[in-house]
Every structure is written in C-alpha cells, then in structure tokens.
Design an enzyme around this catalytic site. Structure first.
Site, PDB file in Angstrom:
ATOM      1  N   ASP A  85      44.414 -35.152   7.636  1.00 45.98           N
ATOM      2  CA  ASP A  85      45.504 -33.574   7.022  1.00 45.98           C
ATOM      3  C   ASP A  85      45.228 -34.077   5.102  1.00 45.98           C
ATOM      4  O   ASP A  85      45.089 -35.521   5.077  1.00 45.98           O
ATOM      5  CB  ASP A  85      46.841 -34.037   7.418  1.00 45.98           C
ATOM      6  N   ASP A 120      46.719 -26.823   1.783  1.00 51.10           N
ATOM      7  CA  ASP A 120      47.734 -25.654   1.218  1.00 51.10           C
ATOM      8  C   ASP A 120      48.653 -25.768   0.573  1.00 51.10           C
ATOM      9  O   ASP A 120      49.804 -27.141   0.476  1.00 51.10           O
ATOM     10  CB  ASP A 120      48.005 -24.687   2.528  1.00 51.10           C
ATOM     11  N   CYS A 272      59.959 -42.947  35.125  1.00 54.94           N
ATOM     12  CA  CYS A 272      58.925 -43.253  34.961  1.00 54.94           C
ATOM     13  C   CYS A 272      58.218 -44.572  35.104  1.00 54.94           C
ATOM     14  O   CYS A 272      58.412 -45.300  35.570  1.00 54.94           O
ATOM     15  CB  CYS A 272      59.018 -43.095  33.000  1.00 54.94           C
ATOM     16  N   CYS A 274      54.811 -45.150  34.283  1.00 51.98           N
ATOM     17  CA  CYS A 274      53.994 -45.824  33.024  1.00 51.98           C
ATOM     18  C   CYS A 274      54.042 -47.977  33.619  1.00 51.98           C
ATOM     19  O   CYS A 274      54.726 -47.764  33.355  1.00 51.98           O
ATOM     20  CB  CYS A 274      54.126 -45.342  31.981  1.00 51.98           C
ATOM     21  N   CYS A 277      57.146 -48.752  31.976  1.00 51.48           N
ATOM     22  CA  CYS A 277      58.194 -48.813  32.303  1.00 51.48           C
ATOM     23  C   CYS A 277      58.467 -49.355  34.183  1.00 51.48           C
ATOM     24  O   CYS A 277      59.896 -49.049  35.219  1.00 51.48           O
ATOM     25  CB  CYS A 277      58.609 -46.771  32.863  1.00 51.48           C
TER      26      CYS A 277
END
Length: 521
Positions: A85, A120, A272, A274, A277
């Site tokens: 960016d 911008d 979760c 994952c 977790c």
C-alpha cells in the site's frame, strides 16, 4: 499480459487465478497485513496457515529505510507475492504524508512490489460532498500522473475507487477507471463502517461500483478482514481483501468467530479445532505471557479467515453461495441487513450467475429467501417461457404441489388429462410443465417446511400464473391440490383461484386423491 483467469462463477462471486511475478493467488483472497519491521506472527507461520501472499506498507518501509531502495522480498525474507500500500491509510488518518505520489510510485517499482497502489486521497465517511469531490479529483489526477511511471512495469497496479459515501462520486470514479490500464480496482476507506458492523452501506457501495467497473478485472476492498462480511462482498463481485484484523484483535484478546468476535476471558470453550484451539483452553491462553497469548490468538484468527475463504470458494464451486448467504444472514442482525442489500442488487447477480453447474448438488429450499435465489428466478423465468411455447389449449390443469417426488402425480395426470395440458405450480419454483418433473432442480432439490412462506411470495407466483393465463387467453383452468396438501399449497391454490376468477376465468378447484377422480371443491 493475461494476469487474471476466472475459473468458476456463482452469483457475482468467482474463483480466479491472479498471476504475479512471485506466484499465483487464488481468489477470493485476503492479504494478511504485515509490519515491515516488527511482526508478531512470523511470516513462515503465516505461509503455513495457507496464505501465500501478504501486504505491507510501502510508505512505512520508505520511512524506516530513509528512502533507500531495498529489495522488499529480501528484506522480509518472503519469496512469494507481496502487495504494498502507498500510505493512503495514513492520509485518511492523519490528513497527509510527507511524500508525494511520483516518489512512492517509483519507490514501489524500485523495491520490487508484485502489486502496488498509487498514493490516493481516501474519502472516508466523514467528508462533506465538496471535500469528497476534491479527494476524488486529486486521486484521478494522481492516477493519470502515475501512468508514465508504471507503463514499463511488469508489476500489477491498483487504482483506488474513492467517493464514498456519495454514490454519484463513486460512480464517477468507477466510470473513469474504464479509461485506464490499471490491473486492479480497489474500493477504499470502509474501515469505520466495518468497526461498527455497519455492513449494509459498504455492500451498497461495492454493488454500485461492480455495475460500472470492467467485469474482467479483479476488485480489491481495503481493510476487510472479518469472516462475517466476506461471503456477502464476494457475492457482489469482490475478489481481494486485506486486513491486520488477525493481529489487532489478538492484541486486545479478541478471538475471531465466523459470526463475530469474543474476548477470550468471556469463553469457557474454544469452538474451533485449529492447532491452537485443539491444544489450549481459554484458561490456558489467559495464563500465558501476553506476547505468546497474542501470537496464538492471532494464529487462530488466521486459521478462521482461511477456513472462511475455503468455505466461500467451495460454495462457489458447488453453486451454493446464495445458500451460504441465507445461512449467514440468520446469525446476526447486521448480516440480515447485509443480505437484504444483496437482494436489492439481484440484477447484478443475474448478470454473472450461471443457471446451473454440471456437478451441482441438489438445490436447497430453506424458506422465503430461497425464492429470491437468482438461480431459482432464472429457472422459473425460463420454465414460464417454455410453458408459453407449449401451451396450445384453451383450458389447462394446474397441480399445486411442493416436494420433489412428482412421479405418482405425473402418472395420474397423464392418465386423467394427457400430457399437454398439465402444469405444476410449486410455491417457490413456480410454474413448470409436468414433463420437467424429473429434471434439475424440480427432482433435485431439498426443501424445509414451507408453511412459513409469506403471502408476498405466493402472490408473486400466482401473478405470473395469471399473466400466462391472460396472455394465452385461456378460458378454463382446473386447479388440483392433493388431499394431504400442506397449508402453503392450499393457500397458494386459493390465491391463484381468486386471481383467476377476478379476471373472468372459469376455475374449478379440486382435491385429488391419487388413483381416483378428483372430488370437486
């Protein structure tokens, strides 16, 4: 150069391959934001969670290196795609930065960004119309200013579309974008809306620019990094996102869920599976040193984002994106409002949405929202056109029925009336010839209890029946309902009966016991 290859469509969402100098990204995709100096989650870990492209801030990289050009891949020790960016977010927050557009554009070329953005002037959500107009004009001036600098580049360049919250300025920015060779168009400044869970305006803006922007180029939405809103934005045509949410939330102890965020101390269980977790409990996390706890929650958040992307992509591949939105819309009031925005942009969805997919699973009809599924609407429209073509008699039979097992009904109707006069009216799928009863989606759908369908849907279905009957100047209609029909089928039959009688059509409503003659009602 061919850099964006779309493989699958559903609604206006798509699975595509975005080709860059350091690899290919499969869209929809979220770029995790990384700090060019200090990173809580190391980049190898980010790569291990399934993210093969990152975004960092070229303006901060410039400042910390005092303007010295250094290869950004070598500095970050990252061999895959890097998007940078330009400092637009700092402009939004602080009002300006001590660097100009040509300098940061040239710097991004020099450091070897794979995807880069011009500097911008974001409009945010607090500018007056005049201030936003000036920001749009300055962004456009800078877009043209940058072109001579980037035309010899093999990088991908993004042009921000500014103007929110003013639709006329957004449209102006998007229309101008057609005239430029930029590779990616980026919708800017939604951060404030996202922080408030105020998703509806953002979806309106993205839907507006999608109508205007070139259909073959990817759309990036800056600052989006929560699984709640991603499916809705993808459905309206967004392809790319970026966010530091995974780490910002983690620093505050906020645990990302598909339907929101919760502080770890509020949880008893981690819902979760994952790697984080599966190993830790909320109490375990709270007992860890702050730095380690932050890292682990951030890692969970990355897994959650990746899971959402995969869910969306699988929904696109199977033609179930609308059904995913239906499901999500019932989990949070803000998503219900978001879904209503998607409905209002149905014409955009119809433009891109394929009618069917060769290996699509059965259509799911859950409730009234399923009636507005663009695939259902297109199929209903084409079936009505077919009915109009094959209809040659001045009298017809309409069998009002739900479900999908029409075999016995078809056998009965062929014996009683023949094949050319009988049509089925389904409360959601509408009117179709009985000969299509064993085709997709009439035989390949699953439906819930439809008694909750509102009269608005039944009246729309009935109005299309009336339109056909009047257009073909049919004098007599026999309506059949099964003796064990549900409440919604009976209501639909009555509405059709009243509409036709009110238009001077002779109507007979029968209750049918299959295998026997219908008893006149």
């Amino acid at each position: 150069m061919e850099y964006f290859d779309v493989r699958e469509y559903d609604l206006a969402g798509r699975i595509g391959r975005l080709k860059t100098r350091h690899g290919t990204i499969e869209t929809p995709y979220i770029f995790p934001v990384v700090d060019p100096v200090r990173q809580d989650v190391d980049l190898n870990t980010i790569l291990g969670t399934g993210f093969n492209a990152i975004i960092t801030n070229a303006y901060l990289f410039y400042k910390r290196n005092k303007g010295v050009v250094k290869d950004i891949h070598e500095e970050l020790k990252w061999g895959n795609t890097i998007m940078t960016d330009s400092g637009g977010y700092q402009v939004l927050v602080y009002g300006d930065v001590e660097i100009d557009n040509p300098t940061i554009v040239s710097y991004q070329k020099g450091i070897g960004s794979d995807i880069a953005v011009i500097l911008d002037v974001p409009t945010g959500t607090k500018m007056t119309w005049s201030e936003a107009y000036n920001a749009v004009e300055e962004t456009w001036r800078r877009a043209l200013q940058a072109l001579p600098l980037i035309m010899d580049s093999d990088q991908l360049w993004a042009l921000p579309i500014q103007g929110s919250p003013y639709p006329d300025l957004l449209k102006k920015s998007a229309v101008r974008a057609w005239r430029t060779p930029y590779h990616i168009f980026a919708f800017g400044s939604p951060t404030v809306l996202l922080e408030k869970y105020d998703y509806s305006p953002l979806l309106e803006y993205v839907g507006l620019v999608k109508r205007v922007l070139p259909p073959g180029k990817p759309i990036h939405v800056f600052g989006v990094g929560h699984p709640m809103i991603i499916p809705f934005l993808v459905a309206l045509g967004a392809d790319l996102f970026d966010s530091a949410s995974y780490i910002l939330y983690a620093r505050e102890g906020r645990y990302m869920l598909p339907g929101g965020t919760r502080r770890v101390e509020e949880l008893t269980y981690l819902p979760c599976n994952c790697p984080v977790c599966s190993r830790y409990t909320p109490r375990d996390l709270l007992e860890l040193p702050s730095e380690e706890r932050t890292r682990l929650i951030a890692l969970h958040n990355l897994y959650t984002l990746k899971k959402e992307l995969n869910t969306v992509k699988e929904s696109i591949r199977e033609g179930r994106l609308w059904e995913l939105l239906e499901e999500k819309s019932k989990t949070h009031p803000s998503l219900r409002r978001a879904f209503e925005v998607v409905k209002r942009h149905a014409d955009v969805l119809l433009k891109f949405n394929p009618i069917s997919k060769p290996d699509a699973p059965a259509l799911l009809i859950l409730d009234e929202d399923s009636y507005y599924n663009p695939r259902v609407r297109v199929i209903e429209s084409k079936s009505s056109q077919l009915v109009e073509k094959v209809l040659v008699s001045d009298s017809i039979v309409l069998l009002v029925a739900a479900g999908k097992d029409f075999a016995s009904l078809r056998e009965y109707s062929l014996k009683k009336w023949g094949r050319d006069k009988v049509f089925i009216v389904h409360p959601v799928l509408g009117l179709f010839p009985i000969q299509l009863a064993n085709t997709y989606p009439y035989f390949q759908h699953e439906e819930g209890v439809l008694d909750g369908l509102g009269n608005k849907v039944l009246e729309e279905v009935s109005a299309k029946v009336l339109e056909l009957v009047k257009g073909k100047k049919i004098a007599r209609v026999e309506i059949g309902v099964l003796e064990n029909s549900s409440n919604v089928e009976l209501r639909l039959a009555r509405i059709i009966e009243d509409l036709l009688k009110g238009s001077g059509v002779e109507v007979q409503l029968n209750v049918l016991a299959l295998g026997e003659a219908g008893a006149a009602h």
